[in-house]
Design a protein around this motif. Structure first.
Motif, PDB file in Angstrom:
ATOM      1  N   ASN A 176       1.451 -21.997 -14.626  1.00 32.98           N
ATOM      2  CA  ASN A 176       2.319 -22.373 -14.437  1.00 32.98           C
ATOM      3  C   ASN A 176       3.400 -21.198 -13.875  1.00 32.98           C
ATOM      4  OD1 ASN A 176       4.862 -24.056 -13.823  1.00 32.98           O
ATOM      5  ND2 ASN A 176       6.385 -23.668 -15.912  1.00 32.98           N
ATOM      6  N   VAL A 177       2.096 -20.440 -12.887  1.00 35.67           N
ATOM      7  CA  VAL A 177       2.884 -19.934 -12.135  1.00 35.67           C
ATOM      8  C   VAL A 177       2.862 -20.241 -10.261  1.00 35.67           C
ATOM      9  CG1 VAL A 177       2.124 -17.296 -10.199  1.00 35.67           C
ATOM     10  CG2 VAL A 177       1.675 -18.792 -13.202  1.00 35.67           C
ATOM     11  N   ASP A 178       3.871 -19.317  -9.517  1.00 36.50           N
ATOM     12  CA  ASP A 178       4.202 -19.883  -8.223  1.00 36.50           C
ATOM     13  C   ASP A 178       3.606 -19.490  -7.517  1.00 36.50           C
ATOM     14  OD1 ASP A 178       6.309 -20.877  -6.519  1.00 36.50           O
ATOM     15  OD2 ASP A 178       5.557 -18.602  -5.793  1.00 36.50           O
ATOM     16  N   LYS A 179       2.839 -20.417  -6.779  1.00 35.75           N
ATOM     17  CA  LYS A 179       2.082 -19.597  -5.247  1.00 35.75           C
ATOM     18  C   LYS A 179       2.222 -18.389  -4.531  1.00 35.75           C
ATOM     19  CE  LYS A 179      -1.503 -21.329  -2.080  1.00 35.75           C
ATOM     20  NZ  LYS A 179      -1.404 -20.439  -1.136  1.00 35.75           N
ATOM     21  N   GLU A 180       2.752 -18.434  -4.235  1.00 30.05           N
ATOM     22  CA  GLU A 180       3.911 -17.153  -3.752  1.00 30.05           C
ATOM     23  C   GLU A 180       3.465 -16.077  -4.677  1.00 30.05           C
ATOM     24  OE1 GLU A 180       7.507 -17.912  -1.553  1.00 30.05           O
ATOM     25  OE2 GLU A 180       6.124 -18.613  -0.307  1.00 30.05           O
ATOM     26  N   ASP A 181       3.368 -16.171  -5.933  1.00 27.75           N
ATOM     27  CA  ASP A 181       4.382 -14.823  -6.544  1.00 27.75           C
ATOM     28  C   ASP A 181       2.529 -14.589  -6.635  1.00 27.75           C
ATOM     29  OD1 ASP A 181       6.741 -14.687  -6.730  1.00 27.75           O
ATOM     30  OD2 ASP A 181       7.326 -16.017  -8.451  1.00 27.75           O
ATOM     31  N   TYR A 182       1.842 -15.277  -7.162  1.00 32.38           N
ATOM     32  CA  TYR A 182       0.092 -15.032  -7.376  1.00 32.38           C
ATOM     33  C   TYR A 182      -0.543 -14.335  -5.781  1.00 32.38           C
ATOM     34  CZ  TYR A 182      -4.626 -15.791  -8.497  1.00 32.38           C
ATOM     35  OH  TYR A 182      -6.026 -15.409  -8.482  1.00 32.38           O
ATOM     36  N   ASP A 183       0.097 -15.038  -5.256  1.00 34.97           N
ATOM     37  CA  ASP A 183      -1.172 -13.992  -3.705  1.00 34.97           C
ATOM     38  C   ASP A 183      -0.443 -13.140  -3.576  1.00 34.97           C
ATOM     39  OD1 ASP A 183      -2.704 -16.667  -3.168  1.00 34.97           O
ATOM     40  OD2 ASP A 183      -0.692 -17.470  -1.970  1.00 34.97           O
ATOM     41  N   GLU A 184       0.795 -12.550  -4.064  1.00 32.24           N
ATOM     42  CA  GLU A 184       1.658 -11.681  -3.641  1.00 32.24           C
ATOM     43  C   GLU A 184       0.831 -10.742  -4.997  1.00 32.24           C
ATOM     44  OE1 GLU A 184       4.551  -8.440  -2.487  1.00 32.24           O
ATOM     45  OE2 GLU A 184       3.062  -9.884  -1.136  1.00 32.24           O
ATOM     46  N   ALA A 185       0.480 -10.438  -6.279  1.00 33.71           N
ATOM     47  CA  ALA A 185       0.089  -9.869  -6.327  1.00 33.71           C
ATOM     48  C   ALA A 185      -1.198  -9.255  -6.497  1.00 33.71           C
ATOM     49  CB  ALA A 185      -0.319 -11.234  -8.242  1.00 33.71           C
ATOM     50  N   VAL A 186      -2.139 -10.567  -6.069  1.00 32.09           N
ATOM     51  CA  VAL A 186      -3.428 -10.392  -5.830  1.00 32.09           C
ATOM     52  C   VAL A 186      -3.831  -9.470  -4.360  1.00 32.09           C
ATOM     53  CG1 VAL A 186      -5.414 -11.592  -4.772  1.00 32.09           C
ATOM     54  CG2 VAL A 186      -4.726 -12.907  -6.434  1.00 32.09           C
ATOM     55  N   ARG A 187      -2.342  -9.652  -3.635  1.00 29.97           N
ATOM     56  CA  ARG A 187      -2.290  -8.671  -2.437  1.00 29.97           C
ATOM     57  C   ARG A 187      -2.274  -7.267  -2.522  1.00 29.97           C
ATOM     58  NH1 ARG A 187       0.145  -6.162   0.975  1.00 29.97           N
ATOM     59  NH2 ARG A 187       2.583  -7.088  -0.268  1.00 29.97           N
ATOM     60  N   MET A 188      -1.138  -6.721  -4.235  1.00 28.47           N
ATOM     61  CA  MET A 188      -1.109  -5.778  -4.123  1.00 28.47           C
ATOM     62  C   MET A 188      -2.053  -5.056  -5.022  1.00 28.47           C
ATOM     63  SD  MET A 188       2.076  -5.092  -2.580  1.00 28.47           S
ATOM     64  CE  MET A 188       2.104  -3.335  -3.475  1.00 28.47           C
ATOM     65  N   ALA A 189      -2.806  -6.049  -5.809  1.00 29.24           N
ATOM     66  CA  ALA A 189      -3.456  -5.571  -7.352  1.00 29.24           C
ATOM     67  C   ALA A 189      -4.946  -5.122  -6.454  1.00 29.24           C
ATOM     68  CB  ALA A 189      -4.221  -6.636  -7.652  1.00 29.24           C
ATOM     69  N   GLU A 190      -5.360  -5.084  -5.046  1.00 27.55           N
ATOM     70  CA  GLU A 190      -5.927  -4.357  -4.358  1.00 27.55           C
ATOM     71  C   GLU A 190      -6.123  -2.980  -3.390  1.00 27.55           C
ATOM     72  OE1 GLU A 190      -9.093  -5.852  -0.003  1.00 27.55           O
ATOM     73  OE2 GLU A 190      -7.567  -6.534  -0.082  1.00 27.55           O
ATOM     74  N   ILE A 191      -4.133  -3.053  -3.623  1.00 28.66           N
ATOM     75  CA  ILE A 191      -3.894  -1.297  -3.146  1.00 28.66           C
ATOM     76  C   ILE A 191      -4.141  -1.092  -4.494  1.00 28.66           C
ATOM     77  CG2 ILE A 191      -2.494  -0.371  -2.152  1.00 28.66           C
ATOM     78  CD1 ILE A 191      -1.563  -2.936  -0.630  1.00 28.66           C
ATOM     79  N   GLU A 192      -3.648  -1.051  -5.624  1.00 26.40           N
ATOM     80  CA  GLU A 192      -3.248  -0.262  -6.608  1.00 26.40           C
ATOM     81  C   GLU A 192      -4.517   0.376  -7.671  1.00 26.40           C
ATOM     82  OE1 GLU A 192      -0.377  -2.760  -8.219  1.00 26.40           O
ATOM     83  OE2 GLU A 192      -2.198  -3.743 -10.112  1.00 26.40           O
ATOM     84  N   VAL A 193      -5.992  -0.240  -7.307  1.00 24.46           N
ATOM     85  CA  VAL A 193      -6.678   0.038  -8.098  1.00 24.46           C
ATOM     86  C   VAL A 193      -6.806   1.608  -7.982  1.00 24.46           C
ATOM     87  CG1 VAL A 193      -7.540  -1.741  -7.996  1.00 24.46           C
ATOM     88  CG2 VAL A 193      -8.241   0.012  -5.568  1.00 24.46           C
ATOM     89  N   GLU A 194      -6.933   2.307  -6.189  1.00 29.16           N
ATOM     90  CA  GLU A 194      -6.863   3.906  -5.771  1.00 29.16           C
ATOM     91  C   GLU A 194      -5.933   4.857  -7.066  1.00 29.16           C
ATOM     92  OE1 GLU A 194      -9.871   4.498  -5.016  1.00 29.16           O
ATOM     93  OE2 GLU A 194     -10.059   2.757  -4.368  1.00 29.16           O
ATOM     94  N   GLU A 195      -4.242   3.700  -6.379  1.00 26.20           N
ATOM     95  CA  GLU A 195      -3.565   5.020  -7.497  1.00 26.20           C
ATOM     96  C   GLU A 195      -3.641   4.816  -8.990  1.00 26.20           C
ATOM     97  OE1 GLU A 195       1.442   4.376  -8.332  1.00 26.20           O
ATOM     98  OE2 GLU A 195       0.471   3.276  -6.513  1.00 26.20           O
ATOM     99  N   TYR A 196      -4.337   3.679  -9.567  1.00 31.71           N
ATOM    100  CA  TYR A 196      -3.864   3.723 -11.289  1.00 31.71           C
ATOM    101  C   TYR A 196      -5.908   4.278 -11.252  1.00 31.71           C
ATOM    102  CZ  TYR A 196       0.713   1.865 -10.968  1.00 31.71           C
ATOM    103  OH  TYR A 196       1.888   1.781 -11.216  1.00 31.71           O
ATOM    104  N   LYS A 197      -6.821   4.209 -10.694  1.00 30.34           N
ATOM    105  CA  LYS A 197      -8.191   4.595 -10.594  1.00 30.34           C
ATOM    106  C   LYS A 197      -8.228   3.507 -12.109  1.00 30.34           C
ATOM    107  CE  LYS A 197      -8.676   8.196  -8.259  1.00 30.34           C
ATOM    108  NZ  LYS A 197      -7.519   7.953  -7.575  1.00 30.34           N
ATOM    109  N   SER A 198      -8.236   2.649 -11.437  1.00 26.96           N
ATOM    110  CA  SER A 198      -8.846   0.988 -12.403  1.00 26.96           C
ATOM    111  C   SER A 198     -10.555   1.188 -12.586  1.00 26.96           C
ATOM    112  CB  SER A 198      -8.322   0.110 -11.939  1.00 26.96           C
ATOM    113  OG  SER A 198      -7.024  -0.119 -11.217  1.00 26.96           O
TER     114      SER A 198
END
Length: 218
Positions: A176-198
């Motif tokens: 039950n997630v809003d599509k815009e929230d999901y799309d934003e999370a996917v976009r930001m997840a691509e960026i944050e892997v370098e910052e957090y060394k995922s």
């Protein structure tokens, strides 16, 4: 196909429930079969020296895991080996957006009866033991995700992004997630892997089919 080329004296059979197989330049010792793993495998008992399965953590319920691994044991030859390779379903050093996606995914799959943490509870080793498999060994491998992981890390990140996109409808509706929230999370997840060394965590569990049936207990 890589295995078939590396081991030309072996006969390699690949199975998937979807017709995603290559159609050209297939080695002579390699074949593909479209089949659902939840149905009995189309092979006699004691067929294969080595049986390998990977990345079905999102597709099987706990009961189905036991059923499937027992079927893998059936088609392995006595003394043959079975290997399971699975991601842990949550990763490590996640940033806030990656963690949010994993949490949504877990919620969505839970509604389908799928336990995304089955690599830890009950664990692949326990599942192999329930299938009467012996000489079990498990390795836990951490693979960096993103540029900081080199070529493999970059490929993992590309796979992850493709995966997030492919499962979007299921997660949006199941959690039950809003599509815009999901799309934003996917976009930001691509960026944050370098910052957090995922990184991703993979479990590699290997065991052997018994050479002869277990003695009966009277």
């Amino acid at each position: 196909m890589e295995m078939a080329n590396e081991f030309p004296d072996a006969t390699i059979t690949g199975i998937d429930m979807s017709a995603v197989f290559p159609t050209t330049i297939i080695p002579d010792n390699c074949q593909f079969i479209q089949h659902n793993i939840l149905k009995p495998l189309p092979f006699p008992d004691n067929t294969f020296d080595f049986v390998y399965q990977r990345l079905l953590i999102l597709g099987l319920t706990p009961a189905e895991w036991v059923q499937v691994v027992k079927e893998l044991e059936r088609v392995a030859k006595p003394g043959g080996w079975i290997e399971l390779v699975e991601a842990d379903g949550q990763g490590g050093n996640n940033g806030p957006y990656s963690a949010k996606i994993w949490r949504w995914l877990e919620q969505a799959l839970w509604t389908l009866g799928v336990n995304i943490r089955i690599t830890q509870d009950p664990g692949l080793v326990t599942i192999l033991k329930e299938a009467n498999i012996v000489n079990i060994h498990q390795d836990v491998v951490k693979l960096p995700t993103g540029d900081h992981g080199g070529k493999v890390g970059k490929l993992l990140q590309e796979n992850e992004q493709s995966f997030w996109s492919a499962i979007a409808p299921m997660v949006i509706h199941g959690a039950n997630v809003d599509k815009e929230d999901y799309d934003e999370a996917v976009r930001m997840a691509e960026i944050e892997v370098e910052e957090y060394k995922s990184y991703h965590i993979f479990y590699v569990a290997t065991g052997q089919k018994r050479e002869c049936p277990s003695p009966s207990v009277e």
